[in-house]
Scaffold this active site. Sequence first.
Site, PDB file in Angstrom:
ATOM      1  N   ARG A 177       0.825  -1.226   0.000  1.00 21.15           N
ATOM      2  CA  ARG A 177       0.000   0.000   0.000  1.00 21.15           C
ATOM      3  C   ARG A 177       0.852   1.265   0.000  1.00 21.15           C
ATOM      4  O   ARG A 177       0.531   2.247   0.682  1.00 21.15           O
ATOM      5  CB  ARG A 177      -0.961   0.022   1.203  1.00 21.15           C
ATOM      6  CG  ARG A 177      -1.858  -1.165   1.324  1.00 21.15           C
ATOM      7  CD  ARG A 177      -2.839  -1.340   0.172  1.00 21.15           C
ATOM      8  NE  ARG A 177      -3.518  -2.603   0.302  1.00 21.15           N
ATOM      9  CZ  ARG A 177      -3.121  -3.727  -0.315  1.00 21.15           C
ATOM     10  NH1 ARG A 177      -2.092  -3.709  -1.142  1.00 21.15           N
ATOM     11  NH2 ARG A 177      -3.767  -4.858  -0.121  1.00 21.15           N
ATOM     12  N   SER A 227     -10.787  -2.151   3.784  1.00 19.40           N
ATOM     13  CA  SER A 227     -10.057  -2.398   5.040  1.00 19.40           C
ATOM     14  C   SER A 227      -9.614  -1.063   5.613  1.00 19.40           C
ATOM     15  O   SER A 227      -8.941  -0.287   4.935  1.00 19.40           O
ATOM     16  CB  SER A 227      -8.816  -3.250   4.785  1.00 19.40           C
ATOM     17  OG  SER A 227      -9.190  -4.484   4.247  1.00 19.40           O
ATOM     18  N   GLU A 297      -5.130   2.370   6.674  1.00 19.63           N
ATOM     19  CA  GLU A 297      -4.949   2.232   5.218  1.00 19.63           C
ATOM     20  C   GLU A 297      -5.786   3.313   4.528  1.00 19.63           C
ATOM     21  O   GLU A 297      -5.393   3.886   3.515  1.00 19.63           O
ATOM     22  CB  GLU A 297      -5.405   0.838   4.771  1.00 19.63           C
ATOM     23  CG  GLU A 297      -5.324   0.643   3.279  1.00 19.63           C
ATOM     24  CD  GLU A 297      -5.490  -0.809   2.845  1.00 19.63           C
ATOM     25  OE1 GLU A 297      -5.124  -1.719   3.616  1.00 19.63           O
ATOM     26  OE2 GLU A 297      -5.999  -1.025   1.734  1.00 19.63           O
TER      27      GLU A 297
HETATM   28  C1  LIG Z   1     -15.568  -2.532  -0.543  1.00 22.57           C
HETATM   29  C2  LIG Z   1     -14.119  -2.179  -0.764  1.00 22.57           C
HETATM   30  C3  LIG Z   1     -13.191  -3.188  -0.946  1.00 22.57           C
HETATM   31  C4  LIG Z   1     -11.842  -2.879  -1.150  1.00 22.57           C
HETATM   32  N1  LIG Z   1     -10.965  -3.905  -1.336  1.00 22.57           N
HETATM   33  C5  LIG Z   1      -9.664  -3.617  -1.533  1.00 22.57           C
HETATM   34  C6  LIG Z   1      -8.705  -4.670  -1.745  1.00 22.57           C
HETATM   35  O1  LIG Z   1      -9.043  -5.843  -1.779  1.00 22.57           O
HETATM   36  N2  LIG Z   1      -7.412  -4.337  -1.909  1.00 22.57           N
HETATM   37  C7  LIG Z   1      -6.982  -3.026  -1.897  1.00 22.57           C
HETATM   38  O2  LIG Z   1      -5.776  -2.779  -2.060  1.00 22.57           O
HETATM   39  N3  LIG Z   1      -7.861  -2.016  -1.697  1.00 22.57           N
HETATM   40  C8  LIG Z   1      -9.175  -2.271  -1.526  1.00 22.57           C
HETATM   41  N4  LIG Z   1     -10.056  -1.247  -1.330  1.00 22.57           N
HETATM   42  C9  LIG Z   1      -9.573   0.140  -1.269  1.00 22.57           C
HETATM   43  C10 LIG Z   1      -9.578   0.904  -2.606  1.00 22.57           C
HETATM   44  O3  LIG Z   1     -10.525   0.355  -3.490  1.00 22.57           O
HETATM   45  C11 LIG Z   1      -8.197   0.921  -3.275  1.00 22.57           C
HETATM   46  O4  LIG Z   1      -7.229   1.524  -2.451  1.00 22.57           O
HETATM   47  C12 LIG Z   1      -8.229   1.639  -4.634  1.00 22.57           C
HETATM   48  O5  LIG Z   1      -7.053   1.329  -5.318  1.00 22.57           O
HETATM   49  C13 LIG Z   1      -8.342   3.168  -4.515  1.00 22.57           C
HETATM   50  O6  LIG Z   1      -8.561   3.686  -5.830  1.00 22.57           O
HETATM   51  P1  LIG Z   1      -9.447   5.005  -6.026  1.00 22.57           P
HETATM   52  O7  LIG Z   1      -9.475   5.340  -7.455  1.00 22.57           O
HETATM   53  O8  LIG Z   1     -10.750   4.856  -5.377  1.00 22.57           O
HETATM   54  O9  LIG Z   1      -8.540   6.065  -5.255  1.00 22.57           O
HETATM   55  P2  LIG Z   1      -9.055   7.266  -4.321  1.00 22.57           P
HETATM   56  O10 LIG Z   1      -9.679   6.695  -3.099  1.00 22.57           O
HETATM   57  O11 LIG Z   1      -9.828   8.237  -5.108  1.00 22.57           O
HETATM   58  O12 LIG Z   1      -7.652   7.912  -3.917  1.00 22.57           O
HETATM   59  C14 LIG Z   1      -6.743   7.204  -3.111  1.00 22.57           C
HETATM   60  C15 LIG Z   1      -5.391   7.931  -3.141  1.00 22.57           C
HETATM   61  O13 LIG Z   1      -4.859   7.825  -4.455  1.00 22.57           O
HETATM   62  C16 LIG Z   1      -4.571   9.126  -4.967  1.00 22.57           C
HETATM   63  N5  LIG Z   1      -4.831   9.044  -6.412  1.00 22.57           N
HETATM   64  C17 LIG Z   1      -5.962   8.600  -7.025  1.00 22.57           C
HETATM   65  N6  LIG Z   1      -5.799   8.627  -8.360  1.00 22.57           N
HETATM   66  C18 LIG Z   1      -4.548   9.113  -8.586  1.00 22.57           C
HETATM   67  C19 LIG Z   1      -3.788   9.401  -9.761  1.00 22.57           C
HETATM   68  N7  LIG Z   1      -4.272   9.186 -10.977  1.00 22.57           N
HETATM   69  N8  LIG Z   1      -2.524   9.903  -9.615  1.00 22.57           N
HETATM   70  C20 LIG Z   1      -2.005  10.128  -8.379  1.00 22.57           C
HETATM   71  N9  LIG Z   1      -2.690   9.888  -7.235  1.00 22.57           N
HETATM   72  C21 LIG Z   1      -3.929   9.376  -7.335  1.00 22.57           C
HETATM   73  C22 LIG Z   1      -5.504  10.075  -4.236  1.00 22.57           C
HETATM   74  O14 LIG Z   1      -4.982  11.385  -4.217  1.00 22.57           O
HETATM   75  C23 LIG Z   1      -5.522   9.440  -2.847  1.00 22.57           C
HETATM   76  O15 LIG Z   1      -4.381   9.854  -2.121  1.00 22.57           O
HETATM   77  C24 LIG Z   1     -11.406  -1.529  -1.138  1.00 22.57           C
HETATM   78  C25 LIG Z   1     -12.365  -0.516  -0.969  1.00 22.57           C
HETATM   79  C26 LIG Z   1     -13.701  -0.824  -0.792  1.00 22.57           C
HETATM   80  C27 LIG Z   1     -14.703   0.285  -0.631  1.00 22.57           C
END
Ligand SMILES: Cc1cc2nc3c(=O)[nH]c(=O)nc-3n(C[C@H](O)[C@H](O)[C@H](O)COP(=O)(O)OP(=O)(O)OC[C@H]3O[C@@H](n4cnc5c(N)ncnc54)[C@H](O)[C@@H]3O)c2cc1C
Length: 302
Positions: A177, A227, A297
């Site tokens: 992460r 998580s 996280e």
């Molecule tokens: C039900 C559920 C299940 C999940 N299961 C998992 C799992 O199994 N494994 C896991 O690792 N995670 C999991 N997650 C967490 C999440 O889905 C991941 O961390 C995902 O990768 C975040 O992507 P996002 O586009 O939503 O990022 P956001 O939440 O929008 O942003 C997260 C971070 O990334 C940065 N960011 C976003 N896009 C960019 C970009 N293009 N360039 C630079 N920075 C950027 C943002 O500034 C922020 O700091 C889960 C979440 C939920 C709700």
Amino acid sequence: MNCNDYSIIEQIAAKYNATIKHNEEMKQHTTFRIGGPCDVMIDINCEALLCELISECRKTGIRYFVIGKGSNLLVSDKGLRGVVLHLGSDFSSIRVDDDIIECDAGASLSGVCQAALENSLQGLEFAYGIPGSVGGAVYMNAGAYGGEMKDVVLSCRYIDGDEIKEMPVCRMGLGYRESIFADKNYCITSVRIKLKKGDKAEIKNQMDTLMQKRKDKQPLEYPSAGSTFKRPEGDYAGRLIEVCGLKGTACGGAEVSTKHAGFVINKNNATCSDVLGVIEKVKQTVKKETGVELHCEVLLME
Ligand SMILES: Cc1cc2nc3c(=O)[nH]c(=O)nc-3n(C[C@H](O)[C@H](O)[C@H](O)COP(=O)(O)OP(=O)(O)OC[C@H]3O[C@@H](n4cnc5c(N)ncnc54)[C@H](O)[C@@H]3O)c2cc1C
């Protein structure tokens, strides 16, 4: 800051015909369904716009926030003072060339998994069901069931200051992460993923199996950010929280899920403060009872 102060940002966005929103409730853009209004939100529709906006924000000192699908975010109840650069469906093309998938950072991870399946490409099955954008997934080095983005990413394009550059995976500092993008404040604009030719039925079967596991184990019926805590070395946050008897611990509308102790859920119109209250209680109790320090996280944006 008053909206007028964002006029230069809005002029740039207008030049690219991008959608501009004022006082948009961030709860509409987070899977937690939490977060107050932001001053300005721009729906990014191309790399050139993103680059120009970031460059202008840096030059003028305007605060900016990059978000994807908001699936790992806890946004303040007061909202965000500054500009939210939203990388979503307006910036989400996916191109498949032989065993390589190239996609805009705003493409959904599930859409990319779907493209992999349609082209009988294996390697992304682990990611099916992670509800984020590809940019967010690389930034977080998202992973599950023994796989992580690090295993499949080849390279990305990103914005460093006012320049667009390319980076191979070996320079991304992808760990549990974590990535260089967090440390350096780089914005990812597109990602190249390398997969292997495989058997379509097997890929589908693996995706369905992993999705079923999620449905069985995770409280997907409630809003959350997945998580809440990182896995402590040699253990699981959920196991520690459960043995401390913290399942169901609540603060306002937020609660430690009774289905999966690793998830704090928005059970009933929770606020950001409610979630922070639960997180604090869990951290303190787990530390006191087991000696283990839990780290979030989920990322707080304020
Ligand atoms: C039900 C559920 C299940 C999940 N299961 C998992 C799992 O199994 N494994 C896991 O690792 N995670 C999991 N997650 C967490 C999440 O889905 C991941 O961390 C995902 O990768 C975040 O992507 P996002 O586009 O939503 O990022 P956001 O939440 O929008 O942003 C997260 C971070 O990334 C940065 N960011 C976003 N896009 C960019 C970009 N293009 N360039 C630079 N920075 C950027 C943002 O500034 C922020 O700091 C889960 C979440 C939920 C709700």
